[in-house]
Design an enzyme around this catalytic site. Structure first.
Site, PDB file in Angstrom:
ATOM      1  CB  SER A 101      -0.937   0.003   1.195  1.00 14.37           C
ATOM      2  OG  SER A 101      -0.199   0.019   2.398  1.00 14.37           O
TER       3      SER A 101
ATOM      4  CG  HIS B 259      -3.664  -2.637   0.862  1.00 14.61           C
ATOM      5  ND1 HIS B 259      -4.451  -1.528   1.062  1.00 14.61           N
ATOM      6  CD2 HIS B 259      -2.948  -2.794   1.996  1.00 14.61           C
ATOM      7  CE1 HIS B 259      -4.217  -1.010   2.257  1.00 14.61           C
ATOM      8  NE2 HIS B 259      -3.294  -1.771   2.834  1.00 14.61           N
TER       9      HIS B 259
ATOM     10  CE  LYS C 271      -6.011  -2.812   4.882  1.00 15.03           C
ATOM     11  NZ  LYS C 271      -6.001  -1.791   5.936  1.00 15.03           N
TER      12      LYS C 271
END
Ligand code: PLP
Length: 353
Positions: free
Chosen positions: A203, A231, A262
């Site tokens: 990230s 991610h 997320k």
């Protein structure tokens, strides 16, 4: 506990306790001054609305555009996700007041684990309170002093901490440097097991681990591959399965850890998915699983609905992929600072304050 000892110290006539507290204050204030002086102080904005592309922030009149959440698919405030959370709260209560193995496993936990395993095309999955915990609980449970772990130097802090906790031999290879990984794999031949550990998508720089090369080196030197997909899960690859799908190595990555905090609804929670005996071992030995409370039903309900939305229909994933292509290739994106190392990836590098 700390507060009560401070209180006792205040009440105590004993000068030693008083001077210990004064010493602590001096040390901590010096540390804080150092952080301010280094320009690395982190301040927190207080959001007064739901998470989303447009949010309200305390002290700022009107809404502001938000480019920094990891809410990749916009599911954090999706009406069906919220409704599923409410329903689970209603049906299964606020929480279990227990760890999983004492009396904290509900049908929804088992269903979500099965759904995660299906999503990633793995044999089984285990839930954790967070992916930080999944990373903290994996290496120590799996690896012994006879084994070795080889870790990209820019791996997430939780992987670094998880590796610190285990007694395996530790090798750190230069970021994405396959020649260095190969050299370290050669050195690690003397150990029983070798586990290569990497983020799928990093990230901080927005770059992607070269999983094809990593997997072929792993095959050549008899190593297993572990990927942290925080991610990537939900949006990388044609059906959002992650970096392994994007790079065509789904069957060569042995263990995946990822987050529910997320893209998958954004509440919290993490998991490990992989071979059935490994997951069974984690249920017996993994300390953050054994000694921390079960995921709250509302969180389980939200994540489960987020996965349903992704598995039923590819439209959300296709839509984010199209937006990424459109903006990643526009000059305005880089001229306004929203650059990515790889233009087809949804990550913008995070600029330290
Ligand atoms: N791994 C990576 C690569 C992350 O970026 C993060 C969160 O920032 C974590 C693990 C921890 O995830 P969680 O928030 O579920 O603890």
């Amino acid at each position: 506990m700390w507060v009560s000892s401070v209180w006792r110290a205040k009440l105590s006539p004993g000068r030693r306790a008083h001077s210990a507290l004064a010493q602590l204050r001096g040390i901590v204030e010096g540390e804080l001054e150092g952080i301010r002086g280094a320009g690395t102080w982190r301040s927190e904005r207080v959001i007064t609305s739901r998470q989303g592309p447009c949010i309200r922030v305390d002290g700022i009149p009107g809404g502001i555009l938000n480019f920094c959440a990891n809410n990749y698919l916009g599911l954090s405030s999706h009406p069906e996700v919220i409704q599923a959370g409410l329903q689970a709260l209603e049906e299964f209560g606020a929480g279990l007041s227990s760890t999983r193995f004492i009396c904290g496993t509900q049908s929804i936990h088992k269903n979500l684990e099965a759904k995660i395993a299906r999503f990633h095309q793995r044999e089984d999955a285990i839930l954790y309170p967070s992916c930080f915990d999944a990373n903290a609980g994996l290496f120590e449970a799996l690896l012994t002093p006879e084994d070795a772990v080889l870790s990209d130097e820019l791996n997430h802090a939780s992987i670094i901490d998880g590796i610190r906790l285990c007694k395996a031999h530790k090798y750190r290879y230069r970021h994405l440097d396959m020649a260095d990984l190969e050299a370290k794999l050669k050195e690690a031949q003397k150990h029983r097991l070798r586990l290569v550990a990497t983020d799928g998508a990093f990230s901080m720089d927005g770059d992607i681990a070269p999983l094809q090369e990593i997997c072929s080196l792993a095959a050549r030197y008899g190593a297993l591959v572990f990927v942290d997909e925080c991610h990537a899960t939900g949006f990388l690859g044609p059906t959002g399965r992650g970096t392994d799908e994007l790079l065509g190595v789904t069957d060569q990555v042995t263990i995946i850890n990822s987050t529910l905090g997320k893209a998958l609804g954004g509440a919290s929670g993490g998991y490990t998915t992989g071979p059935e005996p490994l997951i069974a071992l984690l249920r017996q030995r993994s300390r953050p699983y054994l000694f921390s409370n079960s995921l709250p039903p509302a969180v389980v309900g939200c994540a489960s609905k987020a996965l349903d939305l992704l598995m039923e229909d590819n439209a959300i994933i296709q839509s984010i992929a199209a937006k990424t292509r459109r903006h990643g290739h526009r000059p305005w994106a880089s001229s306004s600072g929203f650059t990515s190392a790889t233009r087809d990836i949804q990550l913008c590098p995070q600029v330290p304050q």
